[in-house]
Design a protein around this motif. Structure first.
Motif, short mmCIF file in Angstrom:
data_model
loop_
_atom_site.label_atom_id
_atom_site.label_comp_id
_atom_site.label_asym_id
_atom_site.label_seq_id
_atom_site.Cartn_x
_atom_site.Cartn_y
_atom_site.Cartn_z
N UNK A 135 59.72 -53.05 65.89
CA UNK A 135 59.94 -53.44 67.28
C UNK A 135 59.57 -52.34 68.26
N UNK A 136 58.75 -51.36 67.79
CA UNK A 136 58.39 -50.22 68.64
C UNK A 136 57.27 -50.55 69.62
N UNK A 137 56.42 -51.51 69.26
CA UNK A 137 55.23 -51.80 70.06
C UNK A 137 54.12 -50.78 69.88
N UNK A 138 54.33 -49.79 69.01
CA UNK A 138 53.34 -48.72 68.80
C UNK A 138 52.36 -49.14 67.71
N UNK A 139 51.06 -49.08 68.03
CA UNK A 139 50.03 -49.62 67.15
C UNK A 139 49.20 -48.50 66.51
N UNK A 140 48.95 -48.60 65.20
CA UNK A 140 48.13 -47.60 64.52
C UNK A 140 46.67 -47.68 64.94
N UNK A 141 45.98 -46.53 64.84
CA UNK A 141 44.57 -46.48 65.18
C UNK A 141 43.66 -46.34 63.99
N UNK A 142 44.25 -46.14 62.78
CA UNK A 142 43.47 -46.05 61.55
C UNK A 142 44.26 -46.67 60.41
N UNK A 143 43.54 -47.09 59.37
CA UNK A 143 44.15 -47.45 58.09
C UNK A 143 43.98 -46.26 57.16
N UNK A 144 45.06 -45.87 56.48
CA UNK A 144 45.01 -44.75 55.52
C UNK A 144 45.05 -45.31 54.10
N UNK A 145 44.14 -44.83 53.26
CA UNK A 145 44.06 -45.22 51.86
C UNK A 145 44.03 -43.99 50.97
N UNK A 146 44.30 -44.15 49.67
CA UNK A 146 44.23 -43.01 48.77
C UNK A 146 44.01 -43.43 47.34
N UNK A 147 43.40 -42.53 46.57
CA UNK A 147 43.24 -42.73 45.13
C UNK A 147 43.60 -41.45 44.40
N UNK A 148 43.96 -41.58 43.12
CA UNK A 148 44.34 -40.45 42.30
C UNK A 148 43.14 -39.77 41.65
N UNK A 149 43.42 -38.85 40.76
CA UNK A 149 42.38 -38.05 40.13
C UNK A 149 41.60 -38.86 39.10
N UNK A 150 40.29 -38.88 39.25
CA UNK A 150 39.35 -39.41 38.25
C UNK A 150 39.38 -40.92 38.05
N UNK A 151 40.13 -41.65 38.86
CA UNK A 151 40.17 -43.11 38.67
C UNK A 151 40.72 -43.78 39.92
N UNK A 152 40.33 -45.04 40.11
CA UNK A 152 40.94 -45.90 41.12
C UNK A 152 41.73 -46.95 40.35
N UNK A 153 43.04 -46.93 40.49
CA UNK A 153 43.88 -47.87 39.75
C UNK A 153 43.80 -49.26 40.37
N UNK A 154 44.28 -50.25 39.62
CA UNK A 154 44.30 -51.62 40.15
C UNK A 154 45.16 -51.68 41.41
N UNK A 155 46.25 -50.95 41.43
CA UNK A 155 47.13 -50.90 42.60
C UNK A 155 46.38 -50.35 43.80
N UNK A 156 45.69 -49.24 43.62
CA UNK A 156 44.94 -48.62 44.72
C UNK A 156 43.79 -49.50 45.17
N UNK A 157 43.12 -50.13 44.21
CA UNK A 157 41.98 -51.00 44.53
C UNK A 157 42.41 -52.15 45.44
N UNK A 158 43.61 -52.66 45.22
CA UNK A 158 44.12 -53.73 46.07
C UNK A 158 44.17 -53.30 47.53
N UNK A 159 44.65 -52.09 47.79
CA UNK A 159 44.76 -51.61 49.17
C UNK A 159 43.37 -51.45 49.80
#
Length: 341
Positions: A135-159
């Motif tokens: 209920x803040x009304x404050x809007x993000x200006x970027x989407x942040x994503x991340x992956x771990x070392x040496x692989x993109x997991x199924x969980x990360x791939x979804x994001x």
């Protein structure tokens, strides 16, 4: 046509962003920090530290900082708003989740098992971008994503997949975390293959790898790369700043100044108990602060032959371009005139 980006104080003209640090954390906590009730958030202290950081950055001509703290790591746009109000600094904050190994994956992994995670994540991104956080009304200006070392997991791939979908629909820019100098090319390929605009993608922490070929495999996909951990060196897989500088000078010499951005990935107030760094580690991170680029890195780049114009390209023009400002239009017009697609 006027182009704006959301900050904690509302939309601002992209052309007014000026010198920008594209990846910092005013405050950050690893998922689970709230369970240690002995160390609750001291909001007054967090604001005091944030003001000190903002003022230091401003002394070096910085007008904008992108706070890359994701939703599961203590993101608090209300705190950021107060820092911005009291300093005049533009602060752009994020929506998104950290990589699986150091984030809070249980909630969305449970929803993955039910087959509803992607729809819920899409709903979250779109609601925050269009209506604001809670209920803040404050809007993000970027989407942040991340992956771990040496692989993109199924969980990360979804994001990544959902973020690309949202980027296509809203035009919001995407910034990422790569772990220990791995998966940069793969992140870029995944986002672009899902339809995201490479001109709106910054693959972060690429200075975790000093192999020029690794950078070129990422850059050839049209995205930006972040040399954004200056000062964080010698551990967690991070090269020394002097080696990063050599790689950066090499890439600029090859003509990639228009695809590079810089920052420090500083954590200025730790949520939970502040880490107790071993003495040898304390020495390594002496320059892990928002002034390092201007006090140490830029002078070293200049000694290596990098021009003032190229430094301005990296710190001012490229952030303008990733948010769709007039520099982005100039670049597109230049490419169109030269026949480059």
């Amino acid at each position: 046509m006027s182009r704006t980006v959301n900050t904690v104080l509302g939309p601002v003209e992209v052309d007014s962003l000026g010198k920008t640090l594209m990846h910092e954390h005013f405050f950050f906590g690893y998922a689970g920090h709230t369970g240690n009730t002995k160390y609750p958030v001291d909001r007054d202290e967090a604001i005091r530290v944030g003001i000190e950081v903002a003022d230091k950055a401003k002394q070096h001509g910085v007008k904008t900082i992108v706070d890359a703290t994701p939703n599961d790591s203590g993101r608090d746009p209300v705190l950021l708003k107060e820092i911005a109000e009291r300093t005049g600094l533009h602060i752009i904050f994020s929506t998104g989740y950290y990589y699986e190994g150091e984030g809070a994956p249980a909630y969305f992994k449970f929803k993955q098992g039910l087959g509803t995670a992607e729809d819920e994540l899409y709903e979250l991104y779109m609601d925050e971008i269009q209506n604001g956080v809670g209920n803040t009304g404050l809007k993000p200006g970027v989407i942040k994503l991340g992956t771990g070392k040496d692989a993109i997991t199924d969980y990360e791939r979804m994001f990544f997949k959902v973020a690309a979908r949202v980027q296509k629909e809203t035009g919001i820019s995407i910034i990422t975390h790569t772990q220990e100098g791995t998966m940069g090319p793969e992140q870029a390929k995944l986002l672009v293959s899902e339809g995201a605009d490479p001109n709106r993608i910054l693959i972060g922490h690429m200075d975790g790898n000093t192999d020029i070929r690794y950078h070129l495999r990422t850059l050839e996909q049209g995205v930006y790369v972040g040399f954004d951990r200056f000062g964080l060196q010698g551990f967690v897989g991070a090269p020394m700043d002097k080696d990063r500088i050599g790689t950066l000078i090499g890439l600029i010499g090859l003509g990639y100044a228009d695809q590079i951005m810089m920052a420090h990935d500083t954590v200025n107030y730790w949520l939970g108990k502040t880490p107790e760094w071993p003495k040898e580690m304390q020495k390594l991170i002496t320059n892990w602060h928002v002034g390092n680029i201007f006090e140490n890195i830029v002078p070293a780049l200049r000694e290596g032959g990098v021009t003032a114009e190229q430094i301005e390209q990296i710190l001012v023009k490229n952030p303008n371009r990733i948010f769709g400002g007039s520099e982005s239009l100039k670049a597109r017009n230049k490419n169109k005139a030269s026949g480059v697609r």
